[in-house]
Design an enzyme around this catalytic site. Structure first.
Site, PDB file in Angstrom:
ATOM      1  N   ARG A 128       0.831  -1.209   0.000  1.00 33.81           N
ATOM      2  CA  ARG A 128       0.000   0.000   0.000  1.00 33.81           C
ATOM      3  C   ARG A 128       0.867   1.261   0.000  1.00 33.81           C
ATOM      4  O   ARG A 128       0.511   2.261  -0.628  1.00 33.81           O
ATOM      5  CB  ARG A 128      -0.957  -0.009   1.192  1.00 33.81           C
ATOM      6  CG  ARG A 128      -2.039   1.060   1.068  1.00 33.81           C
ATOM      7  CD  ARG A 128      -3.116   0.919   2.115  1.00 33.81           C
ATOM      8  NE  ARG A 128      -2.592   1.084   3.456  1.00 33.81           N
ATOM      9  CZ  ARG A 128      -3.289   0.852   4.558  1.00 33.81           C
ATOM     10  NH1 ARG A 128      -4.543   0.432   4.487  1.00 33.81           N
ATOM     11  NH2 ARG A 128      -2.742   1.020   5.754  1.00 33.81           N
ATOM     12  N   LYS A 150      -2.657   6.582   1.195  1.00 33.86           N
ATOM     13  CA  LYS A 150      -2.485   7.013   2.586  1.00 33.86           C
ATOM     14  C   LYS A 150      -1.504   8.186   2.597  1.00 33.86           C
ATOM     15  O   LYS A 150      -0.339   8.044   2.959  1.00 33.86           O
ATOM     16  CB  LYS A 150      -1.988   5.835   3.436  1.00 33.86           C
ATOM     17  CG  LYS A 150      -2.295   6.009   4.923  1.00 33.86           C
ATOM     18  CD  LYS A 150      -2.195   4.695   5.650  1.00 33.86           C
ATOM     19  CE  LYS A 150      -2.212   4.856   7.144  1.00 33.86           C
ATOM     20  NZ  LYS A 150      -3.487   5.346   7.677  1.00 33.86           N
ATOM     21  N   GLU A 153     -16.210   6.487   4.470  1.00 29.77           N
ATOM     22  CA  GLU A 153     -15.479   5.981   5.642  1.00 29.77           C
ATOM     23  C   GLU A 153     -15.319   7.132   6.617  1.00 29.77           C
ATOM     24  O   GLU A 153     -15.800   8.226   6.363  1.00 29.77           O
ATOM     25  CB  GLU A 153     -14.120   5.411   5.230  1.00 29.77           C
ATOM     26  CG  GLU A 153     -13.170   6.433   4.628  1.00 29.77           C
ATOM     27  CD  GLU A 153     -11.757   5.898   4.432  1.00 29.77           C
ATOM     28  OE1 GLU A 153     -11.391   4.883   5.041  1.00 29.77           O
ATOM     29  OE2 GLU A 153     -11.006   6.517   3.667  1.00 29.77           O
TER      30      GLU A 153
HETATM   31  N1  PLP Z   1      -9.196   4.526   6.441  1.00 33.79           N
HETATM   32  C1  PLP Z   1      -8.351   5.502   6.770  1.00 33.79           C
HETATM   33  C2  PLP Z   1      -8.614   6.852   6.257  1.00 33.79           C
HETATM   34  C3  PLP Z   1      -7.235   5.221   7.587  1.00 33.79           C
HETATM   35  O1  PLP Z   1      -6.390   6.178   7.932  1.00 33.79           O
HETATM   36  C4  PLP Z   1      -7.030   3.915   8.046  1.00 33.79           C
HETATM   37  C5  PLP Z   1      -5.857   3.582   8.853  1.00 33.79           C
HETATM   38  O2  PLP Z   1      -4.881   3.103   8.379  1.00 33.79           O
HETATM   39  C6  PLP Z   1      -7.945   2.926   7.676  1.00 33.79           C
HETATM   40  C7  PLP Z   1      -9.015   3.254   6.884  1.00 33.79           C
HETATM   41  C8  PLP Z   1      -7.757   1.516   8.110  1.00 33.79           C
HETATM   42  O3  PLP Z   1      -6.764   0.886   7.354  1.00 33.79           O
HETATM   43  P1  PLP Z   1      -5.918  -0.301   7.961  1.00 33.79           P
HETATM   44  O4  PLP Z   1      -6.897  -1.328   8.392  1.00 33.79           O
HETATM   45  O5  PLP Z   1      -5.075  -0.772   6.851  1.00 33.79           O
HETATM   46  O6  PLP Z   1      -5.153   0.246   9.088  1.00 33.79           O
HETATM   47  C1  COI Z   2      -3.992   3.514  11.378  1.00 34.46           C
HETATM   48  O1  COI Z   2      -4.995   2.907  11.719  1.00 34.46           O
HETATM   49  O2  COI Z   2      -2.880   2.981  11.316  1.00 34.46           O
HETATM   50  C2  COI Z   2      -4.059   4.902  11.005  1.00 34.46           C
HETATM   51  O3  COI Z   2      -3.195   5.341  10.346  1.00 34.46           O
HETATM   52  C3  COI Z   2      -5.210   5.679  11.449  1.00 34.46           C
HETATM   53  C4  COI Z   2      -4.863   7.012  12.044  1.00 34.46           C
HETATM   54  C5  COI Z   2      -4.067   6.935  13.285  1.00 34.46           C
HETATM   55  C6  COI Z   2      -4.308   7.961  11.036  1.00 34.46           C
END
Ligand code: PLP
Ligand code: COI
Length: 341
Positions: A82, A185, A221
């Site tokens: 990612r 991200k 989201e």
């Molecule tokens: N959506 C956003 C905007 C986020 O910042 C995060 C955090 O990483 C997620 C979703 C969840 O992603 P993940 O499950 O890969 O941490």
């Molecule tokens: C995560 O879940 O790792 C995130 O990046 C979410 C937030 C702290 C930005």
């Protein structure tokens, strides 16, 4: 190895200094060797592209102290991929997957005294980031980049951990455009979410759920986590071009399927919230944050998922299953975890 004096069971999701961070520099068209440093600051040119044009991407993943005393990192290959996708999205040099893996292992090993003990229910959060560092005044990508990975022990992201909290929908804010950077991200998305997040907090909500920016009809989201809901035996989660592909959500979909549930990734109209039995926010930081209710600020409708304040049964089952794999209580049949030797 001296143990740090930390109240592990009462950690919040915040920054705390640890022993070392890992760095890597991209110059002359290639990435150099990984190095560790105790320096928590960086010195960069004032015209660096990260400072002007937002050439910045980051990741978030966790390491867990298992019941068996082994440290496991969850799905680091997915985070590596990612980050590469985010780099392509804002024209930064892609960080190689094998270097990402090595950096994670090195950072956890060198900071292992900061991995919270198994009993605490806390974890070590890993924050890799990548920035454009070379000077540029025209709107162009940098030619030099810096990768940094620091770690910090954390507790729950939303207050109370695995407890229901209220969320809100507000149509006056968007986080990302339909064909914009929401799927990456990158720091800009989070800057774009601060005013809305602050507004939601001031009204007593954990966070805001954005709707799709074009039609304002479908759930996207929230600023730091994906949305999912349970409807009978179905796990439903949004399909959208402006949300981050969450690794937690991807894992929960697989776990839901293994539990015999049907998984649907599709548009979720706001009104359908009335038909859901349970709902949650999911992410690395959020894990599963069960939703008490979602208030629609504009229509004044309220969608309630928990009347007694307790998380729903399916949310609880998914949460326990995920945590059991992360903490090594259950066999990792999916090969999601990397054990740090
Ligand atoms: N959506 C956003 C905007 C986020 O910042 C995060 C955090 O990483 C997620 C979703 C969840 O992603 P993940 O499950 O890969 O941490
Ligand atoms: C995560 O879940 O790792 C995130 O990046 C979410 C937030 C702290 C930005």
């Amino acid at each position: 190895m001296e143990q740090p004096k930390i109240d592990w069971s009462n950690l919040s999701f915040g920054y705390m200094p640890t022993d070392v961070n890992v760095r890597c520099t991209y110059k002359n068209g290639e990435w150099g060797e990984l190095r560790t440093t105790t320096d928590t600051h960086i010195s960069i040119h004032m015209a660096a592209t990260c400072l002007h044009y937002g050439q910045e991407a980051f990741e978030g993943l966790k390491a867990f102290m298992g019941k068996d005393g082994k440290i496991r990192v969850f799905r680091l290959d997915e985070n590596a991929k990612r980050l590469q996708s985010s780099c392509r999205g804002i024209m930064m040099a892609e960080f190689p997957e094998d270097k990402f893996r090595d950096a994670v292992i090195l950072a956890v090993r060198e900071n292992r005294r900061f991995v919270p003990p198994y009993e605490s229910g806390a974890s070590l959060y890993l924050r890799p980031l990548l920035i454009g560092t070379s000077a540029q005044v025209g709107v162009k990508p940098a030619s030099e980049y810096e990768f940094i990975l620091f770690v910090t022990p954390v507790g729950p992201y939303f207050k109370g951990g695995f407890q229901t909290t209220p969320f809100v929908i507000m149509r006056e804010y968007d986080r990302a455009a339909p064909l914009g950077t929401g799927i990456y991200k990158v720091g800009g998305n989070y800057a774009a979410s601060l005013v809305a997040g602050d507004h939601a907090h001031r009204l007593g909500y954990s966070n805001i759920f954005y709707l799709d920016a074009k039609e304002k009809k479908y759930i996207d989201e929230c600023g730091a986590a994906n949305f999912f809901a349970i409807k009978g035996n179905t796990y439903v989660t949004p399909k959208s071009t402006s949300i981050l592909p969450s690794i937690t959500n991807k894992s929960l979909m697989q776990l839901a399927e293994s539990m015999g549930m049907t998984v649907e990734r599709r548009h979720i109209p706001v009104e359908e919230l009335a038909e859901f039995d349970e709902a949650g926010a999911c992410g690395t930081a959020a894990v599963i944050s069960p939703i008490e209710r979602i208030d629609d600020y504009d229509t004044k409708k309220s969608y309630v998922f928990s009347k007694d304040g307790k998380p729903g049964k399916v949310c609880e089952k998914l949460y326990n299953k995920l945590r059991a794999i992360q903490y090594g209580e259950e066999e990792d049949v999916y090969g999601w975890t990397t054990i740090i030797k």
